[in-house]
Write an enzyme that holds these catalytic residues in place. Structure first.
Site, short mmCIF file in Angstrom:
data_model
loop_
_atom_site.label_atom_id
_atom_site.label_comp_id
_atom_site.label_asym_id
_atom_site.label_seq_id
_atom_site.Cartn_x
_atom_site.Cartn_y
_atom_site.Cartn_z
CG ASP A 32 -0.26 0.24 2.51
OD1 ASP A 32 0.94 -0.10 2.60
OD2 ASP A 32 -0.89 0.77 3.44
NE ARG B 150 -3.93 -1.03 4.97
CZ ARG B 150 -5.23 -0.84 5.03
NH1 ARG B 150 -6.01 -1.34 4.09
NH2 ARG B 150 -5.77 -0.15 6.01
C1 VG1 Z 1 -7.99 0.43 8.74
C2 VG1 Z 1 -7.91 -1.06 8.95
C3 VG1 Z 1 -7.04 -1.38 10.14
C4 VG1 Z 1 -5.66 -0.76 9.94
C5 VG1 Z 1 -5.80 0.72 9.69
C6 VG1 Z 1 -4.49 1.39 9.37
O1 VG1 Z 1 -8.58 1.05 9.86
O2 VG1 Z 1 -9.20 -1.59 9.13
O3 VG1 Z 1 -6.95 -2.77 10.30
O4 VG1 Z 1 -4.84 -0.96 11.06
O5 VG1 Z 1 -6.68 0.94 8.58
O6 VG1 Z 1 -3.86 0.76 8.29
P1 VG1 Z 1 -10.12 1.50 9.88
O7 VG1 Z 1 -10.29 2.21 11.20
O8 VG1 Z 1 -10.33 2.36 8.69
O9 VG1 Z 1 -10.91 0.24 9.78
V1 VG1 Z 1 -2.85 1.65 7.30
O10 VG1 Z 1 -2.20 0.63 6.23
O11 VG1 Z 1 -3.81 2.90 7.04
O12 VG1 Z 1 -1.66 2.33 8.37
CO CO Z 2 -0.63 1.47 5.33
#
Ligand code: VG1
Ligand code: CO
Length: 544
Positions: free
Chosen positions: A278, A283
């Protein structure tokens, strides 16, 4: 040297979400907006005078400008040294690695992760503590409190620094070291996995892989690791040039947004292995030839095969997964006789378990996997781990996963997202669920009986801190689950996430499309939560 104290007024909306503060770029560009938040971070900390701060980001629009401001503020506030990735680039796991390796006081990571970038898209900032991991809730709450009462910030008057050359110089009293963005991280990876074996796999002339960096931060890391260190042919890494707007893409490695890669892996003459990462590199998505590995399964498979990788040769202390992540990993933990922890969504909840040596591997259903090697989830680490397992087992991705299901049973899993819902509507959906919660236990829906229904609350086993309201769970007597939560990473309206899981022990029934296998649960979710009514949408915007 001139340190200025600049008067300012609080902004009311600087509450960090699941992973830092995320807003549209124009919000961050308002006078004093970024400065206020950075000063609020510093004001919530103690003892950083003369210490080291790590700064870097995923290269998205506004990354460079933000770093210039942060450097001048760090100098004015008394940090002794800042390590900054060349060009302002550090993937999230690399930043975690650099913080740990240099025993830094903490780090500031500029990223909105998988959210699109560009002048009218998203930007984000988060603070990581000295263990290299995201600030725990008590720190983010302190930052928010500071942001509401701030009256001034400190800034060194100086010209911009050159971020594009590796080297050291002074900014006022503070040392700035521009470091190679990849070196420390690549070294760490090499210490964890069997690079000789992976190199043999990638150069044997039969095995082909394709890595999609989605024009985001992992391009330089992936090229160094796969093409340079491990000998994969040039071109193995696609979309490897980090761009400020990610090539106008949505750098979220899933079947919907990583469509270039999906077409290749599901097309004719597909390679054996595909992966994507990502915006900020934490990710991962893993694909085999015409085969998709669900992130929850990925965690379980890696756990079951961990001893094949040198770093985990002696076994795992425990496994941790976020609550909505499927229970596939629990079955592996049970068989291994180790603990499995269930935490709220967000990597910050794994930090204590990793520090205390209670968990070795961690994972989230949202394409996040990682271990105790850093304190963030780590996309390329997962790719290397999979390659290590494939190289050791000499089997295809598909064969490895199917064998896993035969041994442990299959946890069918899917997440349905309803994005861009009006906040009031999303809140009403949750309120209506809360109202029903007490009466659901024992209720029958077709062949499913509700075993429990609650709003998940987590007590950290290490420091005893309690996090409430982390998602509504409906558990059925056969182990199936439906979970509802609102996203904490969006910047526009609300996103309703519905997580669906059922368990199928019988290998004869392992070949279904998850949407088919889960269709009863999907309609129960609709019946209970009235999703169409509340969201005014007929179907999810993204299904993973
Ligand atoms: C999302 C995911 C969560 C992850 C977060 C940050 O959060 O569901 O599992 O840890 O993104 O990932 P939310 O609150 O939108 O469901 V990243 O790759 O943005 O640092
Ligand atoms: Co991320």
């Amino acid at each position: 040297m001139n340190i200025k104290t600049i008067p300012t007024q609080p902004f009311a909306d600087q509450k960090p979400g699941t992973s830092g503060l995320r807003k549209k770029v124009p919000v961050f560009q308002q006078p004093n907006y970024l400065e206020n938040f950075v000063q609020a971070i510093f004001d919530s900390l103690e003892g950083y005078q003369g210490q080291t701060l790590v700064v870097g980001g995923d290269g998205r629009y506004y990354n460079r400008q933000a770093i210039q401001i942060i450097l001048k503020m760090a100098a004015a506030n008394g940090f002794g040294r800042v390590l900054v990735g060349r060009g302002g680039i550090l993937s999230t796991p690399a930043a975690s690695c650099v913080i740990r390796k240099n025993q830094a006081f903490g780090g500031i990571i500029l990223s909105a992760s998988h959210n699109p970038g560009g002048p009218t898209e998203d930007f984000g900032i988060k603070y990581n503590i000295g263990n290299g991991g995201p600030a725990p809730e008590k720190v983010t709450e302190a930052i928010f409190a500071q942001s509401k009462s701030i009256s001034s910030y400190k800034l060194l008057e100086a010209s911009d620094v050159d971020l594009d050359k590796v080297g050291s110089f002074k900014l006022g009293e503070m040392a700035v070291e521009v470091i190679d963005s990849v070196n420390d991280y690549a070294q760490l990876m090499e210490s964890l996995f069997d690079f000789d074996r992976i190199r043999e796999l990638l150069t044997n002339g039969r095995f082909r892989m394709c890595m999609d960096s989605m024009h985001a931060v992992t391009g330089p890391y992936a090229r160094r690791l796969f093409e340079q260190r491990l000998g994969a042919p040039l071109g193995t890494v696609m979309n490897g040039e980090p761009l400020e707007d990610f090539g106008r893409g949505h750098p979220d490695p899933n079947l919907v947004y990583a469509h270039d890669l999906v077409e290749i892996l599901f097309g004719n003459d597909a390679p054996d292995f595909g992966a994507a990462s990502d915006g900020d590199g934490d990710r991962n998505m893993i694909l085999g030839r015409q085969f998709f590995v669900t992130p929850s399964d990925s965690l379980a498979v890696l756990a079951a095969n961990a001893t094949l990788a040198p770093a985990y040769r002696d076994g795992l202390a425990g496994i941790a997964r976020s609550m909505p992540t499927s229970q596939a990993a629990d079955r592996v933990a049970e068989k291994l006789g180790i603990d499995c922890y269930e935490t709220p969504t967000g990597w910050k909840f794994f930090g204590n378990l990793l520090d205390a040596g209670k968990a070795t591997l961690c994972g989230e259903e949202s394409f996040g996997t990682g271990s105790n090697h850093v304190r963030e989830k780590d996309g390329l680490w997962a790719v290397l781990f999979w390659l290590n397992v494939v190289a050791a087992r000499q089997q295809s991705v598909e064969a490895i996963v199917k064998e896993h299901w035969q041994t442990y049973g299959r946890n069918y899993y899917s997440r349905h997202d309803y994005e861009g819902v009006e906040s009031d509507r999303a809140n009403s959906l949750v309120a209506a669920l809360h109202e029903q919660m007490p009466s659901l236990k024992g209720k029958q829906f077709g062949s499913y009986t509700v075993d429990y229904c609650d709003d998940f609350s987590y007590t950290d086993p290490v420091d005893g801190s309690v996090s409430k309201n982390q998602g509504i769970r409906i558990g059925f007597t056969d182990g199936s689950r439906i979970v509802f939560r609102l996203s904490g990473t969006g910047t526009q309206g609300a996103t309703v996430r519905v997580y669906l899981e059922s368990y199928e022990p019988n290998a004869a029934n392992h070949g279904l499309d998850p949407q088919v296998a889960l269709k009863d649960l999907i309609s129960i979710a609709e019946e209970v939560a009235q999703i169409r009514h509340f969201t005014a949408m007929n179907q999810p915007t993204v299904i993973t």
